[in-house]
Design an enzyme around this catalytic site. Sequence first.
Site, PDB file in Angstrom:
ATOM      1  N   LEU A  42      -0.270   3.324  -0.591  1.00 44.08           N
ATOM      2  CA  LEU A  42      -0.345   4.554  -1.215  1.00 44.08           C
ATOM      3  C   LEU A  42      -1.524   5.165  -1.700  1.00 44.08           C
ATOM      4  CD1 LEU A  42       2.989   4.130  -4.068  1.00 44.08           C
ATOM      5  CD2 LEU A  42       2.474   5.595  -2.035  1.00 44.08           C
ATOM      6  N   ASP A  43      -1.971   6.358  -1.354  1.00 49.20           N
ATOM      7  CA  ASP A  43      -2.949   6.921  -1.766  1.00 49.20           C
ATOM      8  C   ASP A  43      -3.256   6.736  -3.442  1.00 49.20           C
ATOM      9  OD1 ASP A  43      -3.529   7.375   0.749  1.00 49.20           O
ATOM     10  OD2 ASP A  43      -2.974   9.590   0.531  1.00 49.20           O
ATOM     11  N   PRO A  44      -4.445   7.036  -4.090  1.00 49.95           N
ATOM     12  CA  PRO A  44      -4.845   6.983  -5.416  1.00 49.95           C
ATOM     13  C   PRO A  44      -3.966   8.004  -5.927  1.00 49.95           C
ATOM     14  CG  PRO A  44      -6.564   6.365  -4.258  1.00 49.95           C
ATOM     15  CD  PRO A  44      -5.862   6.710  -2.997  1.00 49.95           C
ATOM     16  N   ALA A  46      -1.004   9.280  -4.979  1.00 55.08           N
ATOM     17  CA  ALA A  46       0.276   9.028  -5.040  1.00 55.08           C
ATOM     18  C   ALA A  46       0.810   7.907  -5.943  1.00 55.08           C
ATOM     19  CB  ALA A  46       0.719   8.707  -3.678  1.00 55.08           C
TER      20      ALA A  46
END
Length: 299
Positions: A42-44, A46
Amino acid sequence: MHGWIILDKPVGPGSTQAVSAVKRALRDGGYGKFKVGHGGTLDPLASGVLPIAVGEATKLAGRMLDSDKVYTFTIAFGEQTDTLDTEGAVTATSAVRPTAQALAAALPDFTGTIDQMPPAYSALKVDGKRAYDLARAGEEVTLATRRITIHALDIESAPAADPLESATLVAYVSKGTYIRSLARDIAAALGTVGHVTMLRRLKAGPFTLDGAISLDKLAEAGKARELEDLLLPLGAGLDDIPAIALDPDQAGALRQGRVLTGFAADDGLHVALSGEVPVALVGIEDGNVRVVRGFNMET
Protein backbone atom coordinates in the site's frame (compact mmCIF):
# COMPACT_ATOMS: atom_id res chain seq x y z
CA MET A 1 2.99 -16.95 16.48
CA HIS A 2 2.16 -18.21 13.00
CA GLY A 3 -0.65 -16.33 11.29
CA TRP A 4 -1.94 -12.93 10.20
CA ILE A 5 -2.23 -9.52 11.79
CA ILE A 6 -4.56 -7.35 9.74
CA LEU A 7 -3.67 -3.68 9.94
CA ASP A 8 -5.80 -0.70 9.02
CA LYS A 9 -2.81 1.20 7.69
CA PRO A 10 -3.13 4.97 7.98
CA VAL A 11 -2.00 7.49 5.39
CA GLY A 12 1.69 8.23 5.93
CA PRO A 13 3.73 5.09 6.56
CA GLY A 14 4.48 2.64 3.77
CA SER A 15 4.07 -1.13 3.86
CA THR A 16 7.69 -1.68 4.90
CA GLN A 17 7.21 0.62 7.89
CA ALA A 18 4.08 -1.34 8.84
CA VAL A 19 6.10 -4.57 8.80
CA SER A 20 8.69 -2.89 11.04
CA ALA A 21 5.91 -1.89 13.45
CA VAL A 22 4.82 -5.53 13.77
CA LYS A 23 8.42 -6.63 14.36
CA ARG A 24 8.74 -3.96 17.03
CA ALA A 25 5.51 -5.11 18.72
CA LEU A 26 6.77 -8.71 18.76
CA ARG A 27 10.05 -7.56 20.24
CA ASP A 28 8.37 -5.35 22.86
CA GLY A 29 6.22 -8.29 23.96
CA GLY A 30 9.17 -10.65 24.21
CA TYR A 31 7.73 -13.08 21.68
CA GLY A 32 11.05 -13.95 20.12
CA LYS A 33 12.09 -13.68 16.50
CA PHE A 34 9.66 -14.51 13.71
CA LYS A 35 9.69 -13.81 10.03
CA VAL A 36 7.31 -10.96 9.14
CA GLY A 37 6.11 -9.85 5.70
CA HIS A 38 3.21 -8.04 4.10
CA GLY A 39 0.60 -9.39 1.72
CA GLY A 40 0.31 -6.52 -0.72
CA THR A 41 1.96 -3.11 -0.95
CA LEU A 42 0.00 0.00 0.00
CA ASP A 43 1.44 3.38 -1.00
CA PRO A 44 2.10 5.86 1.82
CA LEU A 45 -0.83 7.97 0.55
CA ALA A 46 -3.18 4.96 0.67
CA SER A 47 -4.89 3.57 3.76
CA GLY A 48 -6.80 0.42 4.64
CA VAL A 49 -6.38 -3.33 4.75
CA LEU A 50 -2.77 -4.49 4.95
CA PRO A 51 -2.35 -8.19 5.83
CA ILE A 52 0.86 -8.82 7.77
CA ALA A 53 2.11 -12.41 7.74
CA VAL A 54 3.94 -13.72 10.80
CA GLY A 55 6.04 -16.88 11.04
CA GLU A 56 4.99 -19.68 8.69
CA ALA A 57 2.26 -17.47 7.20
CA THR A 58 5.01 -15.57 5.35
CA LYS A 59 5.10 -18.56 3.00
CA LEU A 60 1.67 -17.45 1.81
CA ALA A 61 2.49 -13.75 1.37
CA GLY A 62 3.13 -14.24 -2.35
CA ARG A 63 -0.25 -15.87 -2.77
CA MET A 64 -1.85 -12.89 -1.03
CA LEU A 65 -0.13 -10.57 -3.52
CA ASP A 66 -1.91 -12.47 -6.30
CA SER A 67 -5.35 -12.12 -4.73
CA ASP A 68 -8.18 -9.82 -5.77
CA LYS A 69 -8.56 -6.47 -3.99
CA VAL A 70 -11.33 -3.95 -3.35
CA TYR A 71 -10.61 -0.21 -3.22
CA THR A 72 -12.54 2.99 -2.76
CA PHE A 73 -10.95 6.06 -4.35
CA THR A 74 -11.71 9.66 -5.20
CA ILE A 75 -10.88 11.24 -8.57
CA ALA A 76 -10.46 15.02 -8.70
CA PHE A 77 -11.12 16.25 -12.23
CA GLY A 78 -9.27 19.10 -13.93
CA GLU A 79 -5.64 18.43 -12.96
CA GLN A 80 -3.24 15.58 -13.69
CA THR A 81 0.01 15.12 -11.78
CA ASP A 82 3.16 13.23 -12.65
CA THR A 83 2.49 10.74 -9.84
CA LEU A 84 -1.26 10.60 -10.61
CA ASP A 85 -2.01 11.48 -6.98
CA THR A 86 -1.73 14.48 -4.66
CA GLU A 87 2.01 13.99 -4.08
CA GLY A 88 3.14 14.99 -7.55
CA ALA A 89 3.51 18.14 -9.61
CA VAL A 90 0.71 19.22 -11.92
CA THR A 91 1.49 18.24 -15.52
CA ALA A 92 -1.81 18.96 -17.28
CA THR A 93 -5.01 20.89 -16.65
CA SER A 94 -8.46 20.97 -18.25
CA ALA A 95 -11.53 23.16 -17.82
CA VAL A 96 -13.77 20.22 -18.75
CA ARG A 97 -15.82 18.66 -15.96
CA PRO A 98 -17.89 15.52 -16.57
CA THR A 99 -21.52 15.12 -15.64
CA ALA A 100 -22.60 12.33 -13.30
CA GLN A 101 -24.49 10.78 -16.21
CA ALA A 102 -21.38 10.77 -18.40
CA LEU A 103 -19.32 9.21 -15.61
CA ALA A 104 -21.87 6.43 -15.07
CA ALA A 105 -22.01 5.78 -18.81
CA ALA A 106 -18.19 5.50 -19.08
CA LEU A 107 -17.63 2.96 -16.30
CA PRO A 108 -18.80 -0.16 -18.20
CA ASP A 109 -15.92 0.39 -20.65
CA PHE A 110 -13.53 -0.14 -17.73
CA THR A 111 -15.19 -3.32 -16.46
CA GLY A 112 -13.93 -6.76 -17.45
CA THR A 113 -10.51 -7.67 -18.84
CA ILE A 114 -8.69 -4.58 -20.10
CA ASP A 115 -5.15 -3.43 -20.92
CA GLN A 116 -3.72 -0.85 -18.54
CA MET A 117 -0.60 1.31 -18.68
CA PRO A 118 1.03 1.37 -15.22
CA PRO A 119 2.05 4.76 -13.81
CA ALA A 120 5.63 5.91 -14.27
CA TYR A 121 5.83 6.29 -10.49
CA SER A 122 5.55 2.58 -9.69
CA ALA A 123 7.78 -0.16 -8.32
CA LEU A 124 7.98 -1.95 -11.67
CA LYS A 125 11.50 -2.43 -12.99
CA VAL A 126 12.89 -0.99 -16.22
CA ASP A 127 16.32 -2.37 -17.18
CA GLY A 128 16.80 -3.49 -13.59
CA LYS A 129 15.86 -0.15 -12.02
CA ARG A 130 12.64 0.86 -10.26
CA ALA A 131 10.41 2.98 -12.48
CA TYR A 132 9.85 5.54 -9.72
CA ASP A 133 13.60 6.02 -9.26
CA LEU A 134 13.98 6.75 -12.96
CA ALA A 135 10.97 9.08 -12.95
CA ARG A 136 12.27 11.01 -9.93
CA ALA A 137 15.61 11.40 -11.72
CA GLY A 138 13.80 13.10 -14.59
CA GLU A 139 14.18 10.23 -17.03
CA GLU A 140 11.36 9.31 -19.37
CA VAL A 141 9.79 6.02 -18.32
CA THR A 142 8.07 3.77 -20.84
CA LEU A 143 6.21 0.79 -19.41
CA ALA A 144 4.40 -1.97 -21.24
CA THR A 145 0.65 -2.29 -20.85
CA ARG A 146 -0.61 -5.05 -18.56
CA ARG A 147 -3.76 -7.14 -18.85
CA ILE A 148 -5.90 -6.80 -15.74
CA THR A 149 -9.47 -7.60 -14.74
CA ILE A 150 -11.86 -5.16 -13.13
CA HIS A 151 -14.68 -7.29 -11.79
CA ALA A 152 -16.91 -4.36 -10.85
CA LEU A 153 -16.70 -0.57 -10.81
CA ASP A 154 -19.37 1.57 -9.19
CA ILE A 155 -19.94 5.16 -8.13
CA GLU A 156 -19.97 5.34 -4.35
CA SER A 157 -20.68 9.05 -4.05
CA ALA A 158 -20.51 12.28 -6.01
CA PRO A 159 -21.24 15.90 -5.09
CA ALA A 160 -24.76 17.13 -5.78
CA ALA A 161 -23.34 19.82 -8.07
CA ASP A 162 -23.23 18.86 -11.73
CA PRO A 163 -20.84 18.90 -13.59
CA LEU A 164 -18.52 17.11 -11.17
CA GLU A 165 -15.36 18.43 -9.56
CA SER A 166 -14.73 14.96 -8.09
CA ALA A 167 -16.30 11.54 -7.60
CA THR A 168 -15.67 8.55 -5.32
CA LEU A 169 -15.74 5.06 -6.83
CA VAL A 170 -15.46 1.48 -5.60
CA ALA A 171 -13.40 -0.97 -7.67
CA TYR A 172 -13.19 -4.77 -7.36
CA VAL A 173 -9.94 -5.61 -9.17
CA SER A 174 -7.46 -8.35 -9.99
CA LYS A 175 -3.79 -8.37 -9.05
CA GLY A 176 -1.63 -5.89 -10.92
CA THR A 177 -4.30 -3.18 -11.15
CA TYR A 178 -3.13 0.38 -10.54
CA ILE A 179 -5.95 2.55 -9.23
CA ARG A 180 -4.04 5.73 -10.11
CA SER A 181 -3.88 4.59 -13.74
CA LEU A 182 -7.56 3.69 -13.65
CA ALA A 183 -8.42 7.21 -12.45
CA ARG A 184 -6.24 8.73 -15.18
CA ASP A 185 -7.92 6.66 -17.88
CA ILE A 186 -11.46 7.31 -16.65
CA ALA A 187 -10.78 11.05 -16.71
CA ALA A 188 -9.32 10.81 -20.22
CA ALA A 189 -12.38 8.90 -21.44
CA LEU A 190 -14.50 11.78 -20.13
CA GLY A 191 -12.50 14.33 -22.12
CA THR A 192 -10.60 15.74 -19.18
CA VAL A 193 -7.72 14.94 -16.82
CA GLY A 194 -7.71 13.87 -13.19
CA HIS A 195 -5.77 12.43 -10.28
CA VAL A 196 -6.44 10.41 -7.12
CA THR A 197 -6.98 12.39 -3.93
CA MET A 198 -8.08 9.48 -1.68
CA LEU A 199 -7.32 5.77 -1.88
CA ARG A 200 -8.45 3.20 0.68
CA ARG A 201 -8.24 -0.60 0.43
CA LEU A 202 -11.36 -2.28 1.76
CA LYS A 203 -10.40 -5.91 1.08
CA ALA A 204 -7.32 -7.97 0.22
CA GLY A 205 -7.97 -11.63 -0.54
CA PRO A 206 -10.16 -12.93 2.30
CA PHE A 207 -9.28 -10.07 4.66
CA THR A 208 -11.47 -7.00 5.20
CA LEU A 209 -11.53 -3.98 7.50
CA ASP A 210 -13.65 -5.97 9.95
CA GLY A 211 -11.21 -6.76 12.74
CA ALA A 212 -8.38 -4.72 11.24
CA ILE A 213 -6.41 -2.83 13.88
CA SER A 214 -4.64 0.50 14.05
CA LEU A 215 -0.88 0.87 14.53
CA ASP A 216 -1.58 2.33 17.99
CA LYS A 217 -3.56 -0.76 19.01
CA LEU A 218 -0.80 -2.97 17.62
CA ALA A 219 1.80 -1.19 19.75
CA GLU A 220 -0.39 -1.40 22.87
CA ALA A 221 -1.02 -5.13 22.35
CA GLY A 222 2.70 -5.78 21.95
CA LYS A 223 3.58 -4.05 25.20
CA ALA A 224 0.75 -5.86 27.01
CA ARG A 225 1.81 -9.23 25.55
CA GLU A 226 -1.60 -9.63 23.94
CA LEU A 227 -0.60 -9.96 20.29
CA GLU A 228 -1.83 -13.55 20.16
CA ASP A 229 -5.34 -12.17 20.75
CA LEU A 230 -5.04 -10.22 17.50
CA LEU A 231 -3.40 -12.98 15.46
CA LEU A 232 -5.60 -14.76 12.94
CA PRO A 233 -4.63 -18.37 12.20
CA LEU A 234 -2.45 -19.18 9.22
CA GLY A 235 -5.41 -20.93 7.60
CA ALA A 236 -7.37 -17.66 7.53
CA GLY A 237 -5.36 -16.78 4.44
CA LEU A 238 -6.55 -20.00 2.78
CA ASP A 239 -10.29 -19.66 3.36
CA ASP A 240 -10.91 -19.50 -0.38
CA ILE A 241 -9.57 -23.01 -1.13
CA PRO A 242 -10.84 -26.44 0.01
CA ALA A 243 -9.21 -28.44 2.79
CA ILE A 244 -8.36 -32.12 3.02
CA ALA A 245 -7.89 -34.08 6.26
CA LEU A 246 -4.82 -36.23 6.82
CA ASP A 247 -4.16 -39.04 9.25
CA PRO A 248 -0.83 -38.95 11.15
CA ASP A 249 0.93 -41.24 8.66
CA GLN A 250 -0.17 -39.16 5.69
CA ALA A 251 0.89 -35.96 7.45
CA GLY A 252 4.29 -37.43 8.19
CA ALA A 253 4.74 -38.52 4.59
CA LEU A 254 3.96 -35.05 3.25
CA ARG A 255 6.37 -33.47 5.71
CA GLN A 256 9.07 -35.73 4.26
CA GLY A 257 8.22 -34.50 0.76
CA ARG A 258 6.62 -37.76 -0.35
CA VAL A 259 3.69 -37.95 -2.77
CA LEU A 260 0.41 -39.41 -1.53
CA THR A 261 -1.36 -41.58 -4.08
CA GLY A 262 -4.92 -42.76 -4.49
CA PHE A 263 -6.35 -39.79 -2.65
CA ALA A 264 -10.08 -39.25 -3.18
CA ALA A 265 -10.35 -35.50 -3.78
CA ASP A 266 -10.97 -33.13 -6.66
CA ASP A 267 -8.01 -31.92 -8.67
CA GLY A 268 -6.60 -28.50 -7.79
CA LEU A 269 -5.07 -26.58 -4.92
CA HIS A 270 -5.95 -27.62 -1.35
CA VAL A 271 -4.74 -27.04 2.18
CA ALA A 272 -3.83 -30.30 3.93
CA LEU A 273 -4.70 -30.42 7.63
CA SER A 274 -3.66 -32.70 10.47
CA GLY A 275 -6.47 -32.04 12.90
CA GLU A 276 -6.66 -28.24 12.91
CA VAL A 277 -2.99 -27.72 12.01
CA PRO A 278 -2.05 -26.85 8.40
CA VAL A 279 0.59 -29.28 7.13
CA ALA A 280 1.02 -28.01 3.58
CA LEU A 281 -0.47 -26.26 0.62
CA VAL A 282 -0.85 -29.12 -1.86
CA GLY A 283 -1.76 -29.72 -5.46
CA ILE A 284 -3.92 -32.73 -6.29
CA GLU A 285 -3.97 -34.31 -9.73
CA ASP A 286 -5.51 -37.70 -10.55
CA GLY A 287 -5.47 -38.67 -6.88
CA ASN A 288 -1.80 -37.75 -6.39
CA VAL A 289 -1.08 -35.22 -3.65
CA ARG A 290 2.12 -33.15 -3.95
CA VAL A 291 3.39 -30.43 -1.64
CA VAL A 292 3.35 -26.94 -3.08
CA ARG A 293 4.40 -25.24 0.16
CA GLY A 294 5.02 -27.01 3.46
CA PHE A 295 4.43 -25.50 6.90
CA ASN A 296 6.66 -26.19 9.88
CA MET A 297 4.05 -26.14 12.65
CA GLU A 298 3.54 -28.36 15.66
CA THR A 299 0.57 -30.72 15.70
